[in-house]
Scaffold this active site. Structure first.
Site, PDB file in Angstrom:
ATOM      1  N   HIS A   1       0.488   4.421  -2.585  1.00 51.47           N
ATOM      2  CA  HIS A   1       0.302   5.818  -2.149  1.00 51.47           C
ATOM      3  C   HIS A   1       1.489   6.700  -2.536  1.00 51.47           C
ATOM      4  O   HIS A   1       1.335   7.911  -2.660  1.00 51.47           O
ATOM      5  CB  HIS A   1       0.054   5.871  -0.641  1.00 51.47           C
ATOM      6  CG  HIS A   1      -1.334   5.459  -0.254  1.00 51.47           C
ATOM      7  ND1 HIS A   1      -1.936   5.829   0.916  1.00 51.47           N
ATOM      8  CD2 HIS A   1      -2.251   4.698  -0.907  1.00 51.47           C
ATOM      9  CE1 HIS A   1      -3.165   5.319   0.965  1.00 51.47           C
ATOM     10  NE2 HIS A   1      -3.370   4.621  -0.117  1.00 51.47           N
ATOM     11  N   ASP A   2       2.667   6.103  -2.710  1.00 52.08           N
ATOM     12  CA  ASP A   2       3.801   6.879  -3.217  1.00 52.08           C
ATOM     13  C   ASP A   2       3.576   7.233  -4.685  1.00 52.08           C
ATOM     14  O   ASP A   2       3.644   8.393  -5.087  1.00 52.08           O
ATOM     15  CB  ASP A   2       5.108   6.083  -3.053  1.00 52.08           C
ATOM     16  CG  ASP A   2       6.330   6.912  -3.457  1.00 52.08           C
ATOM     17  OD1 ASP A   2       6.282   8.154  -3.286  1.00 52.08           O
ATOM     18  OD2 ASP A   2       7.320   6.336  -3.936  1.00 52.08           O
TER      19      ASP A   2
ATOM     20  N   VAL B   1       0.941   9.967  -5.908  1.00 50.37           N
ATOM     21  CA  VAL B   1       1.145  11.374  -5.542  1.00 50.37           C
ATOM     22  C   VAL B   1       2.436  11.870  -6.198  1.00 50.37           C
ATOM     23  O   VAL B   1       3.532  11.613  -5.716  1.00 50.37           O
ATOM     24  CB  VAL B   1       1.191  11.536  -4.006  1.00 50.37           C
ATOM     25  CG1 VAL B   1       1.314  13.008  -3.635  1.00 50.37           C
ATOM     26  CG2 VAL B   1      -0.050  10.916  -3.372  1.00 50.37           C
TER      27      VAL B   1
ATOM     28  N   ASN C   1      -3.599   8.832   4.700  1.00 57.31           N
ATOM     29  CA  ASN C   1      -2.399   8.203   5.270  1.00 57.31           C
ATOM     30  C   ASN C   1      -2.337   8.216   6.791  1.00 57.31           C
ATOM     31  O   ASN C   1      -1.823   7.286   7.412  1.00 57.31           O
ATOM     32  CB  ASN C   1      -1.142   8.905   4.733  1.00 57.31           C
ATOM     33  CG  ASN C   1      -0.936   8.669   3.249  1.00 57.31           C
ATOM     34  OD1 ASN C   1      -1.426   7.669   2.710  1.00 57.31           O
ATOM     35  ND2 ASN C   1      -0.226   9.566   2.584  1.00 57.31           N
TER      36      ASN C   1
ATOM     37  N   ARG D   1       0.824  -1.215   0.000  1.00 56.96           N
ATOM     38  CA  ARG D   1       0.000   0.000   0.000  1.00 56.96           C
ATOM     39  C   ARG D   1       0.857   1.264   0.000  1.00 56.96           C
ATOM     40  O   ARG D   1       0.504   2.248  -0.668  1.00 56.96           O
ATOM     41  CB  ARG D   1      -0.925  -0.008   1.218  1.00 56.96           C
ATOM     42  CG  ARG D   1      -1.869   1.179   1.254  1.00 56.96           C
ATOM     43  CD  ARG D   1      -2.979   0.939   2.268  1.00 56.96           C
ATOM     44  NE  ARG D   1      -3.957   2.017   2.234  1.00 56.96           N
ATOM     45  CZ  ARG D   1      -4.219   2.807   3.275  1.00 56.96           C
ATOM     46  NH1 ARG D   1      -3.562   2.647   4.409  1.00 56.96           N
ATOM     47  NH2 ARG D   1      -5.129   3.745   3.175  1.00 56.96           N
TER      48      ARG D   1
ATOM     49  N   ASP E   1      -4.177 -14.066  -3.259  1.00 57.51           N
ATOM     50  CA  ASP E   1      -4.903 -14.985  -4.140  1.00 57.51           C
ATOM     51  C   ASP E   1      -6.058 -14.220  -4.787  1.00 57.51           C
ATOM     52  O   ASP E   1      -6.081 -12.989  -4.704  1.00 57.51           O
ATOM     53  CB  ASP E   1      -5.393 -16.198  -3.321  1.00 57.51           C
ATOM     54  CG  ASP E   1      -6.211 -15.775  -2.096  1.00 57.51           C
ATOM     55  OD1 ASP E   1      -6.836 -14.686  -2.140  1.00 57.51           O
ATOM     56  OD2 ASP E   1      -6.229 -16.514  -1.107  1.00 57.51           O
TER      57      ASP E   1
ATOM     58  N   HIS F   1      -6.391  -5.777  -2.363  1.00 54.69           N
ATOM     59  CA  HIS F   1      -7.207  -5.930  -1.158  1.00 54.69           C
ATOM     60  C   HIS F   1      -7.517  -7.396  -0.857  1.00 54.69           C
ATOM     61  O   HIS F   1      -8.381  -7.686  -0.046  1.00 54.69           O
ATOM     62  CB  HIS F   1      -8.493  -5.100  -1.268  1.00 54.69           C
ATOM     63  CG  HIS F   1      -8.249  -3.610  -1.188  1.00 54.69           C
ATOM     64  ND1 HIS F   1      -9.238  -2.674  -1.357  1.00 54.69           N
ATOM     65  CD2 HIS F   1      -7.113  -2.905  -0.961  1.00 54.69           C
ATOM     66  CE1 HIS F   1      -8.718  -1.442  -1.232  1.00 54.69           C
ATOM     67  NE2 HIS F   1      -7.424  -1.564  -1.007  1.00 54.69           N
TER      68      HIS F   1
HETATM   69  C1  HEM Z   1      -9.075   1.709  -5.938  1.00 57.98           C
HETATM   70  C2  HEM Z   1      -8.944   2.596  -4.977  1.00 57.98           C
HETATM   71  C3  HEM Z   1      -8.502   2.248  -3.587  1.00 57.98           C
HETATM   72  C4  HEM Z   1      -9.102   2.695  -2.441  1.00 57.98           C
HETATM   73  C5  HEM Z   1     -10.290   3.639  -2.336  1.00 57.98           C
HETATM   74  C6  HEM Z   1      -8.377   2.093  -1.335  1.00 57.98           C
HETATM   75  C7  HEM Z   1      -8.665   2.319  -0.009  1.00 57.98           C
HETATM   76  C8  HEM Z   1      -8.105   1.620   1.042  1.00 57.98           C
HETATM   77  C9  HEM Z   1      -8.494   1.766   2.423  1.00 57.98           C
HETATM   78  C10 HEM Z   1      -9.546   2.733   2.942  1.00 57.98           C
HETATM   79  C11 HEM Z   1      -7.765   0.890   3.153  1.00 57.98           C
HETATM   80  C12 HEM Z   1      -7.826   0.686   4.660  1.00 57.98           C
HETATM   81  C13 HEM Z   1      -6.953   1.744   5.312  1.00 57.98           C
HETATM   82  C14 HEM Z   1      -7.164   1.866   6.799  1.00 57.98           C
HETATM   83  O1  HEM Z   1      -8.234   1.578   7.312  1.00 57.98           O
HETATM   84  O2  HEM Z   1      -6.216   2.298   7.504  1.00 57.98           O
HETATM   85  C15 HEM Z   1      -6.896   0.201   2.242  1.00 57.98           C
HETATM   86  C16 HEM Z   1      -5.988  -0.761   2.595  1.00 57.98           C
HETATM   87  C17 HEM Z   1      -5.112  -1.365   1.717  1.00 57.98           C
HETATM   88  N1  HEM Z   1      -4.949  -1.034   0.386  1.00 57.98           N
HETATM   89 FE1  HEM Z   1      -6.188   0.083  -0.726  1.00 57.98          FE
HETATM   90  N2  HEM Z   1      -7.384   1.299  -1.830  1.00 57.98           N
HETATM   91  C18 HEM Z   1      -7.408   1.367  -3.200  1.00 57.98           C
HETATM   92  C19 HEM Z   1      -6.534   0.753  -4.067  1.00 57.98           C
HETATM   93  C20 HEM Z   1      -5.415   0.052  -3.676  1.00 57.98           C
HETATM   94  C21 HEM Z   1      -4.341  -0.333  -4.551  1.00 57.98           C
HETATM   95  C22 HEM Z   1      -4.249   0.030  -6.027  1.00 57.98           C
HETATM   96  C23 HEM Z   1      -3.443  -1.024  -3.789  1.00 57.98           C
HETATM   97  C24 HEM Z   1      -2.132  -1.632  -4.188  1.00 57.98           C
HETATM   98  C25 HEM Z   1      -1.810  -2.012  -5.404  1.00 57.98           C
HETATM   99  C26 HEM Z   1      -3.985  -1.084  -2.447  1.00 57.98           C
HETATM  100  C27 HEM Z   1      -3.436  -1.773  -1.404  1.00 57.98           C
HETATM  101  C28 HEM Z   1      -3.959  -1.818  -0.128  1.00 57.98           C
HETATM  102  C29 HEM Z   1      -3.497  -2.744   0.894  1.00 57.98           C
HETATM  103  C30 HEM Z   1      -2.479  -3.848   0.690  1.00 57.98           C
HETATM  104  C31 HEM Z   1      -4.210  -2.438   2.068  1.00 57.98           C
HETATM  105  C32 HEM Z   1      -4.033  -3.072   3.461  1.00 57.98           C
HETATM  106  C33 HEM Z   1      -2.901  -2.334   4.172  1.00 57.98           C
HETATM  107  C34 HEM Z   1      -2.570  -2.833   5.551  1.00 57.98           C
HETATM  108  O3  HEM Z   1      -3.115  -3.825   6.027  1.00 57.98           O
HETATM  109  O4  HEM Z   1      -1.732  -2.177   6.196  1.00 57.98           O
HETATM  110  N3  HEM Z   1      -5.164  -0.395  -2.411  1.00 57.98           N
HETATM  111  N4  HEM Z   1      -7.122   0.668   0.960  1.00 57.98           N
END
Ligand code: HEM
Ligand SMILES: *[C@@H]1O[C@H](CO)[C@@H](O)[C@H](O)[C@H]1NC(C)=O
Ligand SMILES: *[C@@H]1O[C@H](CO)[C@@H](O)[C@H](O)[C@H]1NC(C)=O
Length: 322
Positions: free
Chosen positions: A68-69, A72, A96, A64, A250, A195
């Site tokens: 996010h890097d 932006v 963030n 993630r 998966d 996700h």
């Molecule tokens: C399509 C738009 C996306 C939205 C709106 C979104 C939003 C979010 C949100 C709200 C969370 C939970 C953050 C929290 O509660 O602290 C999350 C977690 C995460 N996102 Fe996304 N995300 C998106 C796309 C992506 C993409 C493109 C990736 C990587 C290629 C990604 C990888 C992750 C990962 C791996 C987590 C879990 C992080 C952890 O457990 O520390 N997300 N995302």
């Protein structure tokens, strides 16, 4: 013929040799450090492996961080910068703050790399390699990561607030935010498959589990049990983004969507009767096709506006400009 299911048993890694044709960023290359830091990939991999064996979730957090890097102002390590008197950085931007994690792992990798190849490898590239390793170690696809990015000397909190998609976004907003950085609708659906690992805080999915109708009712009540309706003390309670296998990379994420068990509003937007339904079904039915498209999209995302040549710098400490 049974579709490849989202279970540990059928997981396997797919090695991709992706041919880069007509790439806009001809400066990045897979062998960028082959002479200046030949041990780089093994140094990074060892550190990522050790961090994941302490806590499997950290692989998700690192993936993630890379997303996010890159969104932006490009993949320039800007998210890693602490605030300074000269700029307010990205760490405390809304998407963030109290949310992104893994900075200490990146610091440890940087220290290990500096010990062997001082002043050579950028923090932006370290993050790109670490994200790739995280996916592979958790059972996902592997690919040859392109390198040669340099580090930003500044960061922007306001740019982070506008460029990173929100969990409340609808499909048309998500599509246009990806398009803004050169990524297609297919890339959006494939990259959202990230996700399949990691966790989200109650505050990011509360409205969905209490107020939306395109959600499986038993799934909603399960999630409600650890995410109180009223904001306050439960805001940071965690739930897995993939209810089945949150530490395995998966295709279960897509099964969740087909069953109306997407955790975030933005997740379920990808399977809500719109144009992306067929892409989601395709990835649910064929994990190989997801893995292949995910790898391709990760390479594309890693190509967003890198600093190359004499632009930027090779930071000594990932948290500070030199
Ligand atoms: C399509 C738009 C996306 C939205 C709106 C979104 C939003 C979010 C949100 C709200 C969370 C939970 C953050 C929290 O509660 O602290 C999350 C977690 C995460 N996102 Fe996304 N995300 C998106 C796309 C992506 C993409 C493109 C990736 C990587 C290629 C990604 C990888 C992750 C990962 C791996 C987590 C879990 C992080 C952890 O457990 O520390 N997300 N995302
Ligand atoms: C702020 O910018 C000035 C001028 O570029 C520089 O000399 C100074 O070291 C910077 N301060 C910090 C804390 O980075
Ligand atoms: C659900 O919707 C109602 C009516 O619009 C609103 O009052 C309530 O605050 C919402 N609850 C949540 C948790 O979003």
């Amino acid at each position: 013929m049974a579709p490849l299911s989202c279970s540990r048993i059928t997981m396997f890694s797919l090695v991709l040799f992706v041919l880069i044709i007509g790439s806009v960023n001809a400066q990045l290359s897979t062998n960028f450090y082959s002479k200046t830091c030949p041990k780089l990939s093994s140094i990074v991999q060892r550190q990522v492996q050790s961090a994941i064996s302490k806590e499997a979730r950290i692989g998700a957090s690192i993936l993630r961080l890379f997303f996010h890097d890159c969104f932006v102002n490009g993949c320039d390590g800007s998210i890693l910068l602490d605030d300074t008197s000269n700029f307010t950085g990205e760490k405390n931007a809304l998407p963030n703050k109290n949310s992104v994690r893994g900075f200490d792992v990146i610091d440890n990798i940087k220290t290990a790399v500096e010990n062997v190849c001082p002043g050579v490898v950028s923090c932006a590239d370290i993050l790109a390699i670490a994200a790739t390793d995280s996916v592979a170690i958790l059972g996902g696809p592997t690919w040859n990561v392109k390198l040669g990015r340099r580090d930003a000397t500044t960061a922007s909190q306001s740019d982070a607030n506008t460029a990173i998609p929100r969990p409340t976004s609808n499909l048309n907003i998500l599509t246009s935010m990806f398009k803004n950085v050169g990524l297609s609708t297919k890339d959006l659906v494939a990259l959202s498959g990230a996700h399949t690992i990691g966790q989200a805080r109650c505050t990011t999915f509360r409205v969905r589990i209490y107020n939306e109708t395109n959600i499986d009712t038993s799934f909603a009540s399960t999630r409600q049990s650890n995410c109180p309706k009223t904001s306050g003390s439960g805001d940071n309670n965690l739930a897995p983004l993939d209810l089945h296998t949150p530490t395995s990379f998966d295709n279960c994420y897509y099964r969740n969507l087909v069953q109306n068990k997407g955790l975030l509003h933005s997740d379920q937007q990808l399977f809500n009767g719109g144009s992306t339904n067929s892409i989601v079904s395709g990835y649910f039915n064929n994990q190989n096709s997801f893995f292949s498209d995910f790898a391709t999209a990760m390479i594309k995302m890693g190509d967003i506006k890198p600093l190359t040549g004499s632009n930027g710098e090779i930071r000594k400490n990932c948290r500070k400009p030199n």
